[in-house]
Design an enzyme around this catalytic site. Sequence first.
Site, short mmCIF file in Angstrom:
data_model
loop_
_atom_site.label_atom_id
_atom_site.label_comp_id
_atom_site.label_asym_id
_atom_site.label_seq_id
_atom_site.Cartn_x
_atom_site.Cartn_y
_atom_site.Cartn_z
N HIS A 36 0.86 -1.19 0.00
CA HIS A 36 0.00 0.00 0.00
C HIS A 36 0.89 1.23 0.00
O HIS A 36 2.13 1.12 -0.10
CB HIS A 36 -0.96 -0.04 1.20
CG HIS A 36 -0.27 -0.31 2.51
ND1 HIS A 36 0.65 0.57 3.06
CD2 HIS A 36 -0.34 -1.37 3.36
CE1 HIS A 36 1.09 0.09 4.19
NE2 HIS A 36 0.53 -1.11 4.40
N HIS A 39 4.09 1.25 2.06
CA HIS A 39 5.24 0.58 1.44
C HIS A 39 5.80 1.45 0.31
O HIS A 39 7.02 1.55 0.14
CB HIS A 39 4.82 -0.77 0.84
CG HIS A 39 4.31 -1.76 1.83
ND1 HIS A 39 2.98 -2.11 1.91
CD2 HIS A 39 4.94 -2.47 2.80
CE1 HIS A 39 2.82 -3.01 2.87
NE2 HIS A 39 3.99 -3.24 3.43
#
Length: 287
Positions: A36, A39
């Site tokens: 997501h 990250h």
Amino acid sequence: MALEIARSVDELRRLVESARRNGLTIGLVPTMGALHEGHASLIRAARGETGWVIVSIFVNPTQFGPNEDYQRYPRTWEQDLAVCQANGADLVFAPPVKEVFPPGYSTFVEVTKLQDPLCGGSRPGHFRGVATVVLKLFNMTTPDRAYFGQKDAQQARIIRQLVRDLNLPVTIRVCPIVREPDGLALSSRNRYLSPEDRHSATVLYRALETARRMIESGERNAACIRERMLAMIQSTPRAVAEYVDIVDYETMQPVANVQSGILIALAVKFGATRLIDNFLWHGESTG
Ligand code: PAF
């Protein structure tokens, strides 16, 4: 440049050696996939600071307890590759379990004491699994820098200790928590939440913000802050507090009085879904 994919340690090592021969520094973003924006922010940080960026995608069985969500942990390969590509990764290292933990595997590393409180209390063995796989990923990828999220504050603290204690030649970067507009910290597990639980899940951030405001208005009694946070969670539909703790971030031990360098951390369950969040109090400014 095209995103490369390595599945074996041999392939990975050949590619790392070639990057090194080209004079590039190596950045590693260790993940379990289901990527997501949190990250993505780590990948961008690595892209900005190192010459060659590896994202590892490995759902590590050794950090899940027997009744946890290893089997159903989200695996979103195609979307993950798109996130890696869009944010400038050079290589995805996605080994099968037998490449990392072959039959007969028997070596584990533990960061004692720091692994026991907070998430360690409710997830025995979790940080042993994390420390072991992170050490293995460091040995496999030989990064100059490795990137972790502040959302997993205890994990970040444990990894810093691992690096310090074992003299690992890697610099650890810990990047800020990325949140939804309503404050919910991004997590691969948010996708498990029903619409009602997603609504209730903002209580983690609201409780932390209440703690922050109490501290900013001069409250120093950790028990009072904790009680207020627990009361907020108790009055939220389906929210069950697993822990709300105020600890010294260096030792991870509870403090009676708020001082600089404390971590306020909580884990809250909504049915089978467990969410965590935290903030660090540095005195005047917070992160
Ligand atoms: O934070 C995670 O996603 C995992 O704990 C990590 C660091 C990739 C180790 O499996």
